[in-house]
Design a protein around this motif. Structure first.
Motif, PDB file in Angstrom:
ATOM      1  N   ASP A  71       0.822  -1.211   0.000  1.00  0.00           N
ATOM      2  CA  ASP A  71       0.000   0.000   0.000  1.00  0.00           C
ATOM      3  C   ASP A  71       0.852   1.256   0.000  1.00  0.00           C
ATOM      4  O   ASP A  71       0.544   2.227  -0.691  1.00  0.00           O
ATOM      5  CB  ASP A  71      -0.938  -0.013   1.217  1.00  0.00           C
ATOM      6  CG  ASP A  71      -2.204  -0.796   0.943  1.00  0.00           C
ATOM      7  OD1 ASP A  71      -2.693  -0.740  -0.211  1.00  0.00           O
ATOM      8  OD2 ASP A  71      -2.722  -1.462   1.848  1.00  0.00           O
ATOM      9  N   SER A  72       1.929   1.215   0.765  1.00  0.00           N
ATOM     10  CA  SER A  72       2.811   2.378   0.827  1.00  0.00           C
ATOM     11  C   SER A  72       3.449   2.640  -0.531  1.00  0.00           C
ATOM     12  O   SER A  72       3.489   3.782  -1.012  1.00  0.00           O
ATOM     13  CB  SER A  72       3.880   2.127   1.892  1.00  0.00           C
ATOM     14  OG  SER A  72       4.856   3.128   1.868  1.00  0.00           O
ATOM     15  N   LEU A  73       3.919   1.596  -1.157  1.00  0.00           N
ATOM     16  CA  LEU A  73       4.510   1.746  -2.497  1.00  0.00           C
ATOM     17  C   LEU A  73       3.459   2.198  -3.505  1.00  0.00           C
ATOM     18  O   LEU A  73       3.707   3.101  -4.319  1.00  0.00           O
ATOM     19  CB  LEU A  73       5.134   0.417  -2.933  1.00  0.00           C
ATOM     20  CG  LEU A  73       5.593   0.343  -4.387  1.00  0.00           C
ATOM     21  CD1 LEU A  73       6.677   1.369  -4.678  1.00  0.00           C
ATOM     22  CD2 LEU A  73       6.098  -1.058  -4.723  1.00  0.00           C
ATOM     23  N   GLY A  74       2.287   1.581  -3.431  1.00  0.00           N
ATOM     24  CA  GLY A  74       1.223   1.949  -4.350  1.00  0.00           C
ATOM     25  C   GLY A  74       0.840   3.406  -4.202  1.00  0.00           C
ATOM     26  O   GLY A  74       0.619   4.116  -5.191  1.00  0.00           O
ATOM     27  N   ALA A 106      14.217   4.137  -0.195  1.00  0.00           N
ATOM     28  CA  ALA A 106      13.907   4.631   1.145  1.00  0.00           C
ATOM     29  C   ALA A 106      13.472   3.513   2.076  1.00  0.00           C
ATOM     30  O   ALA A 106      13.589   3.627   3.301  1.00  0.00           O
ATOM     31  CB  ALA A 106      12.815   5.699   1.068  1.00  0.00           C
ATOM     32  N   HIS A 107      12.955   2.442   1.517  1.00  0.00           N
ATOM     33  CA  HIS A 107      12.460   1.321   2.343  1.00  0.00           C
ATOM     34  C   HIS A 107      13.027   0.013   1.829  1.00  0.00           C
ATOM     35  O   HIS A 107      12.274  -0.862   1.382  1.00  0.00           O
ATOM     36  CB  HIS A 107      10.940   1.267   2.310  1.00  0.00           C
ATOM     37  CG  HIS A 107      10.260   2.556   2.655  1.00  0.00           C
ATOM     38  ND1 HIS A 107      10.018   3.536   1.723  1.00  0.00           N
ATOM     39  CD2 HIS A 107       9.796   3.040   3.832  1.00  0.00           C
ATOM     40  CE1 HIS A 107       9.404   4.562   2.309  1.00  0.00           C
ATOM     41  NE2 HIS A 107       9.262   4.286   3.589  1.00  0.00           N
ATOM     42  N   PRO A 108      14.342  -0.164   1.892  1.00  0.00           N
ATOM     43  CA  PRO A 108      14.943  -1.340   1.242  1.00  0.00           C
ATOM     44  C   PRO A 108      14.441  -2.669   1.790  1.00  0.00           C
ATOM     45  O   PRO A 108      14.180  -3.589   1.018  1.00  0.00           O
ATOM     46  CB  PRO A 108      16.443  -1.151   1.514  1.00  0.00           C
ATOM     47  CG  PRO A 108      16.526  -0.185   2.649  1.00  0.00           C
ATOM     48  CD  PRO A 108      15.331   0.707   2.533  1.00  0.00           C
ATOM     49  N   HIS A 109      14.282  -2.763   3.098  1.00  0.00           N
ATOM     50  CA  HIS A 109      13.868  -4.050   3.653  1.00  0.00           C
ATOM     51  C   HIS A 109      12.414  -4.356   3.339  1.00  0.00           C
ATOM     52  O   HIS A 109      12.046  -5.501   3.113  1.00  0.00           O
ATOM     53  CB  HIS A 109      14.106  -4.076   5.161  1.00  0.00           C
ATOM     54  CG  HIS A 109      15.552  -4.193   5.523  1.00  0.00           C
ATOM     55  ND1 HIS A 109      16.254  -3.185   6.147  1.00  0.00           N
ATOM     56  CD2 HIS A 109      16.446  -5.182   5.314  1.00  0.00           C
ATOM     57  CE1 HIS A 109      17.504  -3.563   6.326  1.00  0.00           C
ATOM     58  NE2 HIS A 109      17.660  -4.766   5.841  1.00  0.00           N
TER      59      HIS A 109
END
Lengths: 228, 228
Positions: A71-74, A106-109
DNA sequence: CACAAAAGAGAGCAGTGCTCTTGCTCTGGA
DNA sequence: TCCAGAGCAAGAGCACTGCTCTCTTTTGTG
């Protein structure tokens, strides 16, 4: 009924949120493999068994994080789309691509959680499907807009691929030509190939200016799906 | 000296090989995350601590498996290249691409080990670099052959990317035009994007005939690097 | 207020990577 | 030939993990 039941429900929501928040912190710090239920519970001042009242297993907690990540990526992709509402097709496309890359860096993991190796013995449940589709829908939307306004450039489609192309088109975007949908699906996966190679270290000692390479490759992808 | 030292050395080699073999078996069955040193030792009839005489840690064992996986994949790619020695550039390119995909489908867990999320807190040591480069070298070789024999089609290169393109060209293939090397690096990552999406389940409910889509996408990649 | 449902606490099981100590065996050099 | 030291295996043990079970406390509701 509303206040009393609401009180429990609210407390439950808050604890659930706190667990996810702490889990996300650990995920960002150490990665999915080292995400420990006990450590999360410890950090929250509760005992590990209490955590099972909220998530029946570690995998369920991971699933919740996966959905949030999708959702964050979307959302990042959708924001890039909306921010370039008036722009030309190719810049819009590359803006979305760069938003995906930016979010991943920004959110690699969290990126690794959703686009890396699937957790063994773990099958993503149905609930992850809609959030996972958001980036793809954004890309489809840009191609659709272009198709309606200025038309797409011609794309090849080998005879052997036509049945599958028509099937995908009917499933994903009946208003778009099958060859465009086919190119889109390929470009979609290739976009994440670029991002994954950068993030997972495959570009180490090979590519220095990843930003520039990515920008160019994203532009070429846009041309490959019939934009500009 | 040779027989006596050889005896120990041979025994050591055999045990090391047996450990790797059993580890590979477990890897293929359960995936990297569930690879357990104790289980490997148990299966081999030894105690877990004895295993540390051969591999100083679980990560070292994984590194050995990673190198083997890269080599196995690289060999598959090289075989496809050699088997199509006389063929036209595009069929050669797609043959290598399909060899990569075929290897990945046959060894999903090993593929995930090398092209999935990197193990957290684990940095691939220098020794993995040459094996990891083999597939890329095969692709470069095909483009080089084409360049020398029939020439490459023209490729665009934005001004901002030129310095990096020349750097990559000097590093990877000084005899090739920078724009071809740039396109090659992008295509290389995009190839694995296609494979990863298929293998990691991103194509579920989206693409049915993955073989056909892949074949077409690989052909388009070939055109994108200036072949045919 | 009494009672049932929900939540937390704690012990415990089976498993993990890894370390340390204790012996045994093999081997290269005096 | 003999023996010190290197190589190797074994076992106990530490600090973890996910998860289950039981017991107690809290809490909302009839």
């Amino acid at each position: 009924m509303s206040t009393t039941q609401g009180a429990r429900a609210r407390a439950r929501k808050e604890v659930t949120a706190a667990i996810k928040e702490e889990a996300r912190r650990q995920l960002a710090r150490e990665g999915a493999a080292k995400l420990s239920l006990r450590a999360v519970a410890r950090e929250l001042g509760m005992v590990s068994s209490a955590l099972y009242r909220y998530f029946p297993s570690r995998d369920e907690l991971l699933t919740a994080l996966i959905i949030d990540a999708y959702d964050s990526l979307g959302e990042a992709a959708e924001q890039a789309r909306d921010a370039t509402a008036g722009a030309a097709p190719v810049p819009r496309w590359t803006a979305v691509c760069e938003a995906v890359r930016g979010w991943a860096l920004a959110h690699p993991h969290e990126y690794a959680l959703i686009y890396g190796s699937p957790v063994p013995g773990y099958a993503a449940p149905e609930t992850t499907v809609p959030p996972a589709a958001r980036v793809g829908l954004v890309l489809i939307g840009i191609v659709r807009d272009t198709h309606e306004r200025s038309g797409l450039t011609e794309l090849p489609l080998p005879a052997g691929l036509r049945p599958e192309a028509e099937r995908m088109s009917a499933d994903l975007a009946p208003d778009l030509p099958p060859e465009a949908v086919t190119a889109l699906v390929a470009a979609w996966s290739q976009l994440f190939g670029l991002v994954s190679f950068e993030l997972f270290g495959q570009f180490n000692r090979v590519v220095e200016d990843r930003e520039a390479l990515f920008r160019h490759a994203a532009t070429r992808l846009a041309q490959g799906v019939g934009l500009g």
